[in-house]
Design an enzyme around this catalytic site. Structure first.
Site, PDB file in Angstrom:
ATOM      1  N   GLY C 149     -21.028  24.476   3.025  1.00  0.00           N
ATOM      2  CA  GLY C 149     -20.314  23.280   2.607  1.00  0.00           C
ATOM      3  C   GLY C 149     -19.789  22.531   3.809  1.00  0.00           C
ATOM      4  CB  CYS C 150     -19.001  18.957   4.304  1.00  0.00           C
ATOM      5  SG  CYS C 150     -18.047  18.605   2.816  1.00  0.00           S
TER       6      CYS C 150
END
Lengths: 346, 346, 346, 346
Positions: C149-150
């Protein structure tokens, strides 16, 4: 106190009406309606209003809305205001329509641009076009006021004095407008999301925007002649504001001083027109959160053309502030009551 | 009418004072000073004021400023307010300093963070710290009010009720603030130009910001114990607004309902504190152009920590609005006079 | 040439993959799929690609996609990748999932945070967590890579070296992240439209964000101990970028020089980690359009705490760039092939 | 490899040259100069370059710069390039001037608009105007290339094919441009700070901008007739991008299909011109970070006028990208070498 009802209170122009009327000394909100938020409180939709406005949202029982209001503001998408306007007329109440349904005098033109049969073409002549700087007397006596579109407000105010005096060719006009995103409304679409708007400038409706016939109609009335405008709106990444840069061919040689005088005469009683000093150009941020329209112009003698620049806040002078200005006029109050304060800058 | 003088009227906080006071029913501006714009009109520097405020800018003849004012607002960089404060005291006038010179009670701490010998250390005890939600009585009686810094305003308002009740560990606090650029002032620098700020988020002063000792001083007073804060400010590309996310270790197990009550009790008479409903988080745009401070909190039981979020408009509740609130208190007026309206949203 | 298929090519991460792969010397796109735009050309959805990429969009005939690809990138919302991953495995093809379905090793935790039964819990152990700076060897041998995930990318990269060495208390960590709007995706909603995001800073998911268990899982693996993080994401009005400010309690006294060495050692072979010079703080605009993660830290001795700041481009190192880095590793290429260029600044 | 020197490497166009050349397969930077940052490393001024470009900044020993370069890019304010150009000519080296000194062919016009006597009027005829879509052959043979201004690039590319064919009246033209702030440069001023630019749209240089004579000169050359343009630039709050909306009177009735053909013919060999499909309007964000110029047009038959819209990235096609395109041509390389990639979108 003037009792005010707002139909469609949760769109941006509806909420701006609520905010402006909160500070008005002679008006009080009696009813707010919303189809999508019935039963909620306006302060839950617009938390900026918390601690100031505490009003629950009704559904659209129009009879009730009208019965408890002296004036009804209609802030709905076009095509929806006719039933309300009819009921208000019957009940002897005043109505100010912020939508487009009563702006165009010709039901055919309305149909052509909005794709709908007009529901009450016979009422079109009764509606005053609510641009007080041009139509003060009409508005005073009107029971229906058609509040102008945001782009027409800025463009007409820039051009009217010059067309009135016949110093620009009515078929030479180009209006290049730059608008913030609040004009596009609150409904999410593919083109109004942040990522698609930020760091961008782009035109839209290049092949014809609905506000053009409105400009041409009103400026034709001013000019006494047919007016033709190339009008191109552009989206720029700001929330509020419309800057219009308007180009017109001069019909004869004029000096800047003469033009300045023409503006000053035409707007001598107008409290919201600010003609800036020479070489100071309108900035949208100077009018943000205010009812002012800033103007200036430049004469290019070599090219025999005049450039006019106008700036307004599209939600204020371009919509809800102007609507309150109209209310003031309709009720015999000073037109700037509750509206004469500086914009939020910076 | 209270006669108001503003020393340093052309910075952002000075101009915001002018804008706010324009709408105040019991105050009138008698004199505005500016070193850099002497002789010009404030409306030429801030064209948003056109048509509303028409006041020329004097040089800084302090004796005259004080003689014609009941209260003097000082909106100058730190290090410059002592002479004005002294003269005001001598003349029996009130003074509200929006700069940092009278916030810290300890002249040594002042010197350490601002790099200057304090010019009047003996007056520090006389100055009330102008955060009305904590120091109402002191401000009432004060002749000098030190208007709080923008970051301390939001951080202290978020923490005070909980430190007062001892429910968070005073050495566990972290305050992560996000501020708009108007806090950086109007003087152009390498870091406040548009291109360097747009499309960016970055921290600054990571190794120590001047507003930290101010927070620790005031919260220490609330807590009765030494308070230690890790405070990191960040620049985000907005004009107005500070959002502070504050993290603290809980000293014991508490329920959300209790904490809510603690806030409500502590701020029961405070007109500008808005504790939002559960799960509604402060947004800077909801307080933009207003004197409100929005608050909410979340208890993470598993981690035994509370997260508090506060939002203010740095130029308004974080500076000029709060200064006017202080003026109201000092002159026995309702503290929200001329200040109780919703923010400009959208 | 590596033959690449992209399932879900018209979301922001899909389109970013297309853009990045256009410049990759050893990969070529063989198929792009889109449910909503089947039959259209990618350059009509993303006109920036015109003149560079000319590829029509297929519907999702997965068997065909897999048969003509050496590697399939899956850029779909969570819950949709299992069928593709299964088919790819059966066909002996590699698959890189940019969604969340294979990041969490525990199907129960997945269910708790994503509200879905996992469709292939038995495959979770097969998937390498695609953060090359931590899992290089695993990725080399993996057939399935779960692209991080970012938020976890920036937070884990900031913390891993210090947790690895045990110098911060694994239960003391707070991560305060500021993200641009492209992370919210391309689907219009009430909260991602321009007017609601512009001139605003606000937190969201304060009571728990799905990326927290991912951070805790991976950092727990690094630390060898349970890790607890208070993670609060915030929206700021930028398109690309995540800035994470991370606070941790020190377990013992360390000097800045030691910490610097720890980072340098841990990331000695990592081409995309940039540890900035002392007192130079990460700015999201310095990494915009690049695969770099910028890092720096500050030790507050008095408070016995360390502040770590990391910046990434959420669409690049936080999604599609990292996915291509993973592809490079899986195919035995230098991990920075086609990725080593400076961000677009200004 | 072409050895490249850049004089003035730390302004925005200089740094953009460095960034672009980093990805060029046949050019290598040999020397970067900077008066204000001599001795520092370019990566300290532009941290986005870290890990990619590692080059220290020399002072301006022009002889040395020229001796070690095959081509010198001059990225200095106007008035400073003559000595460098002279020395380069003497040394038989090529020079590309990104400033304004060699764009205007008439030294009198130069003096009128830039307020300086030209230092080498005899060299003006030697300089090719570096707009490859119009002057490919000239550029091939030139030793001096005057890289076009940012506004002229977009406006000329929009108009040239139509003036070449005589279908628009050369005295009827209005160009309304909207530009981002990076065009205003890196030096802080009262008008380029964030707070003064954010949430704003405003025109400037309404009474005459220096880029107008450049447009008129080049379009006059295309048209074979005197061309007169009303050119008004506007600042909008974006970092990169120029959108130009251009209005012209048609000399005769034409159909959209014919005009489309005229554009396609004129730009048949031009790799960076993208004529968009009907009703798709240029957006600056589609060309951001790329060398493309996007174009489209609309014929308003009723008003006998054509509206042309062009979009470029002012730092790329409007400055440094175009300069590298010119370098390619001067050295016999394909003009799109190192330049043919999509813009960064979103």
């Amino acid at each position: 106190m003037i009792k005010v009802g707002i139909v469609g209170a949760t769109g941006y122009t509806g909420a701006e009406l609520v905010r402006i009327l909160h500070g008005h000394p002679k008006a009080e909100i009696t009813v707010l309606t919303s189809r999508s938020h019935e039963g909620e409180n306006i302060e839950d939709i617009y938390p900026n209003l918390r601690g100031c406005v505490d009003h629950s949202l009704s559904g659209q029982d129009l009879d009730k809305v009208i019965s408890i209001s002296d004036v009804v503001f209609v802030a709905l998408p076009h095509g929806l205001s006719v039933p309300i306007v009819k009921k208000a007329l019957e009940a002897g109440k005043k109505v100010i329509d912020l939508g487009a349904d009563f702006r165009l005098k010709d039901a055919e033109v309305y149909k052509q641009w909005y794709g709908l049969e007009h529901g009450a073409p016979n009422l079109l002549e009764n509606a005053a076009y609510g641009l007080p700087e041009l139509k003060l007397e009409e508005i005073k006596d009107a029971q229906i006021v058609a509040n102008p579109g945001c782009f027409p407000t800025g463009v007409i105010l820039g051009l009217a004095p010059l067309l009135d005096k016949g110093i620009i060719d009515p078929k030479s006009i180009i209006a290049d407008s730059k608008t913030g995103l609040s004009g596009a409304g609150k409904t999410p679409t593919d083109i109004n999301i942040f990522v698609e708007c930020n760091e961008n400038a782009a035109p839209y409706a290049v092949n014809g925007h609905r506000h053009r016939p409105e400009m041409e109609q009103e400026l034709g009335w001013v000019s006494g002649d047919e007016v033709q405008i190339n009008f191109i709106p552009h989206l720029v990444p700001i929330t509020r504001g419309i800057l219009s840069t308007i180009y017109g061919g001069l019909t004869s040689s004029v000096e800047a001083g003469q033009v300045r005088e023409i503006y000053e005469d035409y707007y001598s009683g107008a409290p919201f027109i600010r003609l800036l000093d020479e070489n100071i150009w309108p900035h949208t941020r100077w009018v943000k959160g205010s009812n002012f329209c800033d103007l200036n112009f430049f004469i290019d003698k070599g090219r025999n053309r005049i450039t006019i620049v106008s700036a307004i806040d599209n939600l204020f002078k371009g919509a809800s502030g102007q609507a309150v200005q109209n209310m003031n006029i309709m009720f015999g109050l000073p037109q700037d009551m509750g509206l004469k304060f500086p914009g939020l800058c910076p």
